[in-house]
Design a protein around this motif. Structure first.
Motif, mmCIF file in Angstrom:
data_model
loop_
_atom_site.group_PDB
_atom_site.id
_atom_site.type_symbol
_atom_site.label_atom_id
_atom_site.label_comp_id
_atom_site.label_asym_id
_atom_site.label_seq_id
_atom_site.Cartn_x
_atom_site.Cartn_y
_atom_site.Cartn_z
ATOM 1 N N ALA A 55 9.158 2.229 -11.740
ATOM 2 C CA ALA A 55 7.887 1.616 -12.128
ATOM 3 C C ALA A 55 6.849 2.677 -12.474
ATOM 4 C CB ALA A 55 7.374 0.716 -11.009
ATOM 5 N N MET A 56 6.829 3.773 -11.721
ATOM 6 C CA MET A 56 5.869 4.846 -11.992
ATOM 7 C C MET A 56 6.160 5.543 -13.317
ATOM 8 S SD MET A 56 5.475 6.464 -8.156
ATOM 9 C CE MET A 56 4.379 7.816 -8.640
ATOM 10 N N TRP A 57 7.445 5.754 -13.621
ATOM 11 C CA TRP A 57 7.781 6.352 -14.925
ATOM 12 C C TRP A 57 7.254 5.462 -16.049
ATOM 13 C CZ3 TRP A 57 8.931 11.199 -15.215
ATOM 14 C CH2 TRP A 57 9.723 11.847 -14.247
ATOM 15 N N GLY A 58 7.428 4.155 -15.898
ATOM 16 C CA GLY A 58 6.917 3.239 -16.910
ATOM 17 C C GLY A 58 5.402 3.277 -17.004
ATOM 18 N N GLU A 59 4.739 3.341 -15.852
ATOM 19 C CA GLU A 59 3.274 3.416 -15.847
ATOM 20 C C GLU A 59 2.795 4.714 -16.496
ATOM 21 O OE1 GLU A 59 2.068 3.040 -11.826
ATOM 22 O OE2 GLU A 59 2.644 0.932 -11.650
ATOM 23 N N LEU A 60 3.529 5.790 -16.260
ATOM 24 C CA LEU A 60 3.150 7.075 -16.846
ATOM 25 C C LEU A 60 3.214 7.004 -18.369
ATOM 26 C CD1 LEU A 60 2.382 10.000 -15.963
ATOM 27 C CD2 LEU A 60 4.802 10.575 -16.207
ATOM 28 N N ALA A 61 4.289 6.421 -18.894
ATOM 29 C CA ALA A 61 4.422 6.290 -20.340
ATOM 30 C C ALA A 61 3.307 5.426 -20.923
ATOM 31 C CB ALA A 61 5.790 5.694 -20.685
ATOM 32 N N PRO A 71 0.808 -1.220 0.000
ATOM 33 C CA PRO A 71 0.000 0.000 0.000
ATOM 34 C C PRO A 71 0.836 1.262 0.000
ATOM 35 C CG PRO A 71 -0.049 -1.045 2.163
ATOM 36 C CD PRO A 71 0.620 -2.012 1.235
ATOM 37 N N GLY A 72 2.117 1.149 0.393
ATOM 38 C CA GLY A 72 2.984 2.316 0.402
ATOM 39 C C GLY A 72 3.781 2.489 -0.867
ATOM 40 N N ALA A 73 3.651 1.561 -1.808
ATOM 41 C CA ALA A 73 4.403 1.647 -3.055
ATOM 42 C C ALA A 73 3.816 2.713 -3.961
ATOM 43 C CB ALA A 73 4.406 0.293 -3.757
ATOM 44 N N GLY A 74 4.672 3.322 -4.766
ATOM 45 C CA GLY A 74 4.199 4.330 -5.682
ATOM 46 C C GLY A 74 3.467 3.722 -6.854
ATOM 47 N N ARG A 75 2.506 4.462 -7.372
ATOM 48 C CA ARG A 75 1.767 4.015 -8.546
ATOM 49 C C ARG A 75 1.201 5.224 -9.279
ATOM 50 N NH1 ARG A 75 -2.039 0.499 -4.985
ATOM 51 N NH2 ARG A 75 -0.049 0.466 -3.893
ATOM 52 N N VAL A 76 0.813 5.000 -10.509
ATOM 53 C CA VAL A 76 0.141 6.017 -11.314
ATOM 54 C C VAL A 76 -1.293 5.557 -11.476
ATOM 55 C CG1 VAL A 76 0.020 7.168 -13.554
ATOM 56 C CG2 VAL A 76 2.251 6.697 -12.508
ATOM 57 N N ARG A 77 -2.205 6.343 -10.937
ATOM 58 C CA ARG A 77 -3.625 5.976 -10.974
ATOM 59 C C ARG A 77 -4.317 6.676 -12.146
ATOM 60 N NH1 ARG A 77 -4.727 3.437 -6.216
ATOM 61 N NH2 ARG A 77 -3.420 3.927 -4.399
ATOM 62 N N LEU A 78 -5.279 5.976 -12.724
ATOM 63 C CA LEU A 78 -6.043 6.528 -13.838
ATOM 64 C C LEU A 78 -7.528 6.429 -13.551
ATOM 65 C CD1 LEU A 78 -6.361 7.580 -16.768
ATOM 66 C CD2 LEU A 78 -6.268 5.182 -17.512
ATOM 67 N N ARG A 79 -8.225 7.549 -13.728
ATOM 68 C CA ARG A 79 -9.685 7.570 -13.631
ATOM 69 C C ARG A 79 -10.234 8.274 -14.867
ATOM 70 N NH1 ARG A 79 -10.285 10.799 -9.735
ATOM 71 N NH2 ARG A 79 -11.337 12.576 -10.693
ATOM 72 N N VAL A 80 -11.188 7.639 -15.529
ATOM 73 C CA VAL A 80 -11.816 8.229 -16.703
ATOM 74 C C VAL A 80 -13.288 8.457 -16.404
ATOM 75 C CG1 VAL A 80 -12.369 7.956 -19.141
ATOM 76 C CG2 VAL A 80 -10.184 7.104 -18.256
ATOM 77 N N GLU A 81 -13.714 9.705 -16.527
ATOM 78 C CA GLU A 81 -15.112 10.079 -16.320
ATOM 79 C C GLU A 81 -15.593 10.791 -17.570
ATOM 80 O OE1 GLU A 81 -15.609 10.792 -11.596
ATOM 81 O OE2 GLU A 81 -14.381 12.280 -12.645
ATOM 82 N N GLY A 82 -16.382 10.093 -18.372
ATOM 83 C CA GLY A 82 -16.838 10.673 -19.625
ATOM 84 C C GLY A 82 -15.675 10.943 -20.542
ATOM 85 N N ALA A 83 -15.530 12.194 -20.946
ATOM 86 C CA ALA A 83 -14.478 12.570 -21.889
ATOM 87 C C ALA A 83 -13.214 13.083 -21.201
ATOM 88 C CB ALA A 83 -15.008 13.635 -22.842
#
Length: 265
Positions: free
Chosen positions: A35-41, A5-17
């Motif tokens: 890992a976050m740089w890779g997730e961002l790309a 739960p303390g690890a870094g991550r890139v979260r994505l939420r899509v709401e409509g457009a």
């Protein structure tokens, strides 16, 4: 196995457009791991291919944008020249390029700390809204290394050579008003007004014709990055919208005094 739960991550939420990309590294001011740089790309490549979107927001979790790269990883991922080059050219550069190459308008919503890699990400967005208490800078000279060419590109495009060198040579952290005066920000708002200003900005972006927004981004990048005259094919691409329904709808709605409804065509 549950993720840390303390690890870094890139979260994505899509709401409509509208897509929201959130840098989230609890307890580390959203310091960005490999890992976050890779997730961002990967995230931005996915979003850029989604024609249903009108806008992308980039922000940080917990009241901060990002405190740069996660220095705790440096002894492992930047242990010698070969790994330093690989880290900057194969990890950071593709992520920053994915942000700047996104076909949709990208808005950075900045609060708290926005330094180092966080500032590099923000500089690749199209608009940068900041809460007045935000802090900016790139104090990496104290870590003993310069800013890599692909990472400096965004700062140079925003602020120019003199200001970029001031930021890097002094390594000073400065406030939002100074960041605005240096050309690093679009607007500053009070901390309690950031969300309302962000919502209003996103609404304006979403109200415009998507194809026009994409063409504006392409044209700006092309003219700024290449002094050569546009080719015939490029001129054709610039005006390919002319026979599309969004162009006709926009003009017709204006003449009728109504709001246009764009489909992205």
């Amino acid at each position: 196995m549950h993720p840390d739960p303390g690890a870094g991550r890139v979260r994505l939420r899509v709401e409509g457009a509208v897509a929201t990309v959130t840098l989230d590294h609890p307890g580390r001011l959203n310091a960005i791991t490999v890992a976050m740089w890779g997730e961002l790309a990967q995230t931005f490549a996915r979003l850029s291919a989604d024609d249903s979107l009108r806008c992308v927001i980039v922000r940080g979790a917990g009241g901060h944008f990002a405190a740069g790269a996660d220095i705790r990883e440096f002894p492992r991922v930047r242990a010698d020249q070969a790994r330093v080059m690989a880290y900057h050219r194969q990890t950071l550069a593709p992520a920053l390029r994915a942000v700047s190459d996104c076909v949709h308008p990208v808005v950075a919503a900045i609060e708290g700390v926005c330094v180092g890699g966080g500032l590099e990400i923000a500089s690749r967005c199209d608009l940068r809204l900041a809460a007045r208490g935000a802090r900016f800078g790139a104090p990496i000279n104290r870590l003993g290394f310069p800013m890599a060419p692909d990472e400096m590109r965004g700062l140079l495009e925003l602020a120019g050579r003199a200001v970029t060198l001031e930021i890097l040579l002094e390594g000073r952290v400065f406030d939002a008003d100074e960041a605005l005066s240096k050309g690093l920000l679009t607007r500053i708002v009070a901390a309690d007004a950031l969300e309302s200003e962000l919502a209003a900005t996103v609404a304006r972006l979403c109200a415009g014709a998507p194809r026009a927004a994409r063409l504006n981004k392409w044209t700006a990048a092309r003219l700024a990055g290449d002094p050569a005259p546009l080719s015939d094919a490029e001129w054709q691409a610039c005006f390919a919208y002319a026979d599309g329904p969004d162009h006709r709808q926009g003009v017709q709605a204006f003449l009728q005094g109504s709001d246009p409804v764009f489909t992205g065509e």
